[in-house]
Design a protein around this motif. Sequence first.
Motif, mmCIF file in Angstrom:
data_model
loop_
_atom_site.group_PDB
_atom_site.id
_atom_site.type_symbol
_atom_site.label_atom_id
_atom_site.label_comp_id
_atom_site.label_asym_id
_atom_site.label_seq_id
_atom_site.Cartn_x
_atom_site.Cartn_y
_atom_site.Cartn_z
ATOM 1 N N PHE A 98 0.838 -1.205 0.000
ATOM 2 C CA PHE A 98 0.000 0.000 0.000
ATOM 3 C C PHE A 98 0.873 1.256 0.000
ATOM 4 C CE2 PHE A 98 -2.492 3.090 2.689
ATOM 5 C CZ PHE A 98 -3.423 3.414 1.707
ATOM 6 N N TRP A 99 1.875 1.294 0.881
ATOM 7 C CA TRP A 99 2.784 2.446 0.913
ATOM 8 C C TRP A 99 3.528 2.593 -0.414
ATOM 9 C CZ3 TRP A 99 2.179 6.239 3.967
ATOM 10 C CH2 TRP A 99 1.770 6.079 5.293
ATOM 11 N N GLU A 100 3.923 1.460 -0.968
ATOM 12 C CA GLU A 100 4.632 1.482 -2.251
ATOM 13 C C GLU A 100 3.728 2.059 -3.356
ATOM 14 O OE1 GLU A 100 6.257 -1.924 -5.243
ATOM 15 O OE2 GLU A 100 6.771 -2.178 -3.115
ATOM 16 N N SER A 101 2.447 1.677 -3.329
ATOM 17 C CA SER A 101 1.483 2.184 -4.307
ATOM 18 C C SER A 101 1.333 3.695 -4.187
ATOM 19 C CB SER A 101 0.120 1.509 -4.118
ATOM 20 O OG SER A 101 0.213 0.117 -4.308
ATOM 21 N N LEU A 102 1.264 4.183 -2.961
ATOM 22 C CA LEU A 102 1.141 5.623 -2.737
ATOM 23 C C LEU A 102 2.396 6.347 -3.234
ATOM 24 C CD1 LEU A 102 -0.473 5.810 0.836
ATOM 25 C CD2 LEU A 102 -1.587 6.195 -1.360
ATOM 26 N N TYR A 103 3.537 5.734 -3.015
ATOM 27 C CA TYR A 103 4.799 6.345 -3.433
ATOM 28 C C TYR A 103 4.831 6.515 -4.958
ATOM 29 C CZ TYR A 103 9.803 7.340 -3.493
ATOM 30 O OH TYR A 103 11.021 7.946 -3.657
ATOM 31 N N VAL A 104 4.378 5.485 -5.675
ATOM 32 C CA VAL A 104 4.339 5.551 -7.137
ATOM 33 C C VAL A 104 3.295 6.576 -7.595
ATOM 34 C CG1 VAL A 104 3.769 4.244 -9.223
ATOM 35 C CG2 VAL A 104 5.152 3.186 -7.422
ATOM 36 N N LEU A 105 2.222 6.681 -6.839
ATOM 37 C CA LEU A 105 1.091 7.535 -7.217
ATOM 38 C C LEU A 105 1.471 9.009 -7.315
ATOM 39 C CD1 LEU A 105 -1.872 6.679 -7.747
ATOM 40 C CD2 LEU A 105 -2.422 7.555 -5.478
ATOM 41 N N GLN A 106 2.511 9.423 -6.590
ATOM 42 C CA GLN A 106 2.871 10.850 -6.601
ATOM 43 C C GLN A 106 3.329 11.312 -7.983
ATOM 44 O OE1 GLN A 106 6.668 11.975 -4.578
ATOM 45 N NE2 GLN A 106 6.761 9.794 -4.043
ATOM 46 N N ASN A 107 3.685 10.374 -8.869
ATOM 47 C CA ASN A 107 4.040 10.754 -10.248
ATOM 48 C C ASN A 107 2.914 11.521 -10.922
ATOM 49 O OD1 ASN A 107 6.668 9.964 -10.727
ATOM 50 N ND2 ASN A 107 6.130 7.890 -11.337
ATOM 51 N N ASP A 108 1.718 10.948 -10.833
ATOM 52 C CA ASP A 108 0.565 11.542 -11.538
ATOM 53 C C ASP A 108 -0.353 12.334 -10.617
ATOM 54 O OD1 ASP A 108 1.275 10.385 -14.030
ATOM 55 O OD2 ASP A 108 0.464 8.471 -13.344
ATOM 56 N N HIS A 109 -0.216 12.134 -9.309
ATOM 57 C CA HIS A 109 -1.113 12.809 -8.356
ATOM 58 C C HIS A 109 -0.303 13.419 -7.207
ATOM 59 C CE1 HIS A 109 -4.606 11.020 -10.341
ATOM 60 N NE2 HIS A 109 -3.912 9.898 -10.384
#
Length: 882
Positions: A98-109
């Motif tokens: 989940f944390w990893e997903s959020l970390y990747v998400l900052q690219n587009d959001h």
Amino acid sequence: MDEFRGRVINQDDVEIFRGHLSQYEMHQLGILYEHFRDDLVYIIESVDTLSILRELSFREIVSVQHYVSLKKECGATVFAEMLVEDILSLGRDAVLGFWESLYVLQNDHPHPNLLGVLDEIIQRGETLEQHILLDHHGHDLPEELTACQMEHKQYLLEKTQSLEELRVPGSSQKPQSFHISERYLDLIVASGHQFRERTQHEVIETGGKHEHYLQKAHSNLERIAPNRLFRWCHRLRCIPHAVIVSGVPGVGKTTLMQKFVYDWLAGKLYQRFAFVFFFKFRTLNTKEAVSLQKIILDEYPHLRKNLSEILQDPQKLLFIFDGLDESAHQIEFQSTELCVSPHSLNRLDVIVVSLVRQSLLKGCSVLMTSRPTRLASIDTKVFPRVCEIMGFFPKQREMYFQHFFGNQVISNKAFHYVRENGVLYTFCYIPSYCWIICTVLSMCFKDNDQSVQLLPKTVTQLFVIYVTNILSNHSQDSGHAKELLTSVGWMAEHGVMSHYLEFEEQDLATFHVNNSSKLLSSFMVESAQSHGVIYSFFHLTIQEFLAALVHYLDFSAERLKEAFEKAQSFEDGRGEIFIRFISGLSDMSTRSQLKPYFGDLSSEASKHVIALLNDMSSSVTSHEDDGVDKRKTLNVYACLSESRNKALVSETIGKNTIFDLSEFHLAPLDCTVLSFILESFKEVELLDLDACFIQTEGLERLAPTLHKIKDLSLSQNNMRDEDLRIIYSTLTHPDCKIHKLSLRENGLTEESCTTLAWAIKENKTLRDLDLSKNKLAGEYFYQLLMVLSDPTCKIERLGLMEIKLTPDYAPSLHHLTGNTNLTHLNLSYNFLSDTSFSYIRDLILNSLRLKEIRLGTNDFSEEVVAKLRSLQTQRPAVNIEL
């Protein structure tokens, strides 16, 4: 936030981040997770749902379809809360994923709350867990200080544990007291970096900005919960030592501070502070040469024995100063005049600035509140964190109504009425306005059909009913009421014009205000100070209303004109609501409710106000080229809306019904006002709302009048598919006059095509339609093309530029030859290729009325481009642009 925006996270970054988190045991991950829980819920609510679910699905943590269905069923907030809870229950790998997903998400959001959470985890490392535990459990204090702390907490508990609900002014009803945990509703606090000079009344401007935040598709609003005020600031990469919270009058600054102190006492937040000292600037105004030690002991005498020891550990101390705008001292935070000792005598402003600047008690923390207008005139850079209370969002507004009425049926009825009234609903973000509105509606929703007819439609009518209720609860004769409100009104007007919010007994004497009158206590509250009694109105807006009313009670043409012009001259907009009240009272039906108490209010005043409004309107409506003039124009419209005078609207605006408000942010309140203006005309030539950010709520408020527009432009408003229901109702209105409609560059997808198709099929007036720069390609687009290709379709100009059309659509585009009215077609910036040539050729050759077709920037080869150009010889009447 800007230093994060645009950063590209690659797989190496992800591995480093995962490695950083992998060093934690599950119980440590649980501590971090709980610490950030509120942030995580808000982040999931704010970012694109499918993006986060796809990242989680890619890591085999959740099913996308299950949670998409859950969101549709339960709503965004419940969905976010359940997802966060479910992730934790799935164990360590799921939490890491989940944390990893959020970390990747900052690219587009790159949402500020997301960036802040990730930055705090990365930058603070192992010390983060220690700080979390310290905030939970606090410091180990010597036995004597522990006993002193307990006594101090008990003293503050008695001061903060209860909230008192205001009594209805003028009634014999006693104020009710409630435990703060029963009645406190969360207020939205948002980060803010600077306070510019305002061009609008602070209540109006914040209301508009507030609603704009609600409407943003992917909000960049950084929410700062009370338990985050002194947490990591990712912009400055530090834990802030000084925080300032701004908010308009009545929005809940003092209540927020009270709840903050209560939660500290209850052990819910910031146990790192062993002692909290809460002061109000209002009570500190009389202090001249004083020491910090004396300030503390005057308020907290029980600390006398231990204060020296307490002050030896500044990092364990928090000082709260409420109401900077009420300070009589000129506090300059960039001043070089500082002090270093808590025992030395200094001016109050020197002591406050020294605490903030850390020359005094280095390591201590300071929390301060102020109105925005005060912060606009000072340098706030010394505060690492600057926030603004946005007040109630819709959920809190509705809950407030439920608490106030206690009856589900009546509270729903009252809230629905306010929700449908754009003006009242906008002002409901302020808790004190909620109380005034609920108080008035509680009178209107009695078992009496007559009272329902008195429901307020404007802010002026709201305050008229508020005042009449106060007067109806008093037995004094009307002569006494008129005499008192005349004297109070002139004092209120003097305060509005001079920016005074507090009045001394000398002021009351100057304006012949009888301070022994029971009626006075219905409008003003007394506050005992060491140097005497201070009087202030229950709310700034009550002061502004009485300041306007006095011009109808005691009319003087000269004084009215002088006040009107002076209120207009305030560059910070603080005269706006006063002018709106002056305008609203020009309406005879609004004034008539006061007749039983004052007799006939001056009709001469009304005539003069109408003349002044006419002059004011003429001075701005002819200059609409820049943002400032458009703001002034909207302020004039707001005054005309309050006046309810449609004849005046027609007279002041005249026959030139062209309204260009493009590239100017329109809050929903502005849309309500504009709707009233449009109502005053049978037909409107042009309404240009390009790039106005109006979106759903603004469209809803304009909906009743949009069918009157001949040329309607709604480009670049981030409209969504669900907004097309409003466009449908507009185009299918029996009196629809729309000839030209632009929905260019919005957020429309193929989902909107069916609604558009039905609307066009039923409409009889539309001739020019621009749908360019929307993502319309998809299965449902064929339904729209079918309607546009029908021989009965009246559309002559059609814009389909940059809507993601591929060669697959070429055969269907050819069917547009069936539309015998089509003269202009724009298909540029799509993905049509050489395989589309034969269909495009037939379209050009067989569309008998076609005058222009644009095909530039598609995927045609040079050879096909040449062939298309050669068609010009066969159809010289058609301009083929490539």
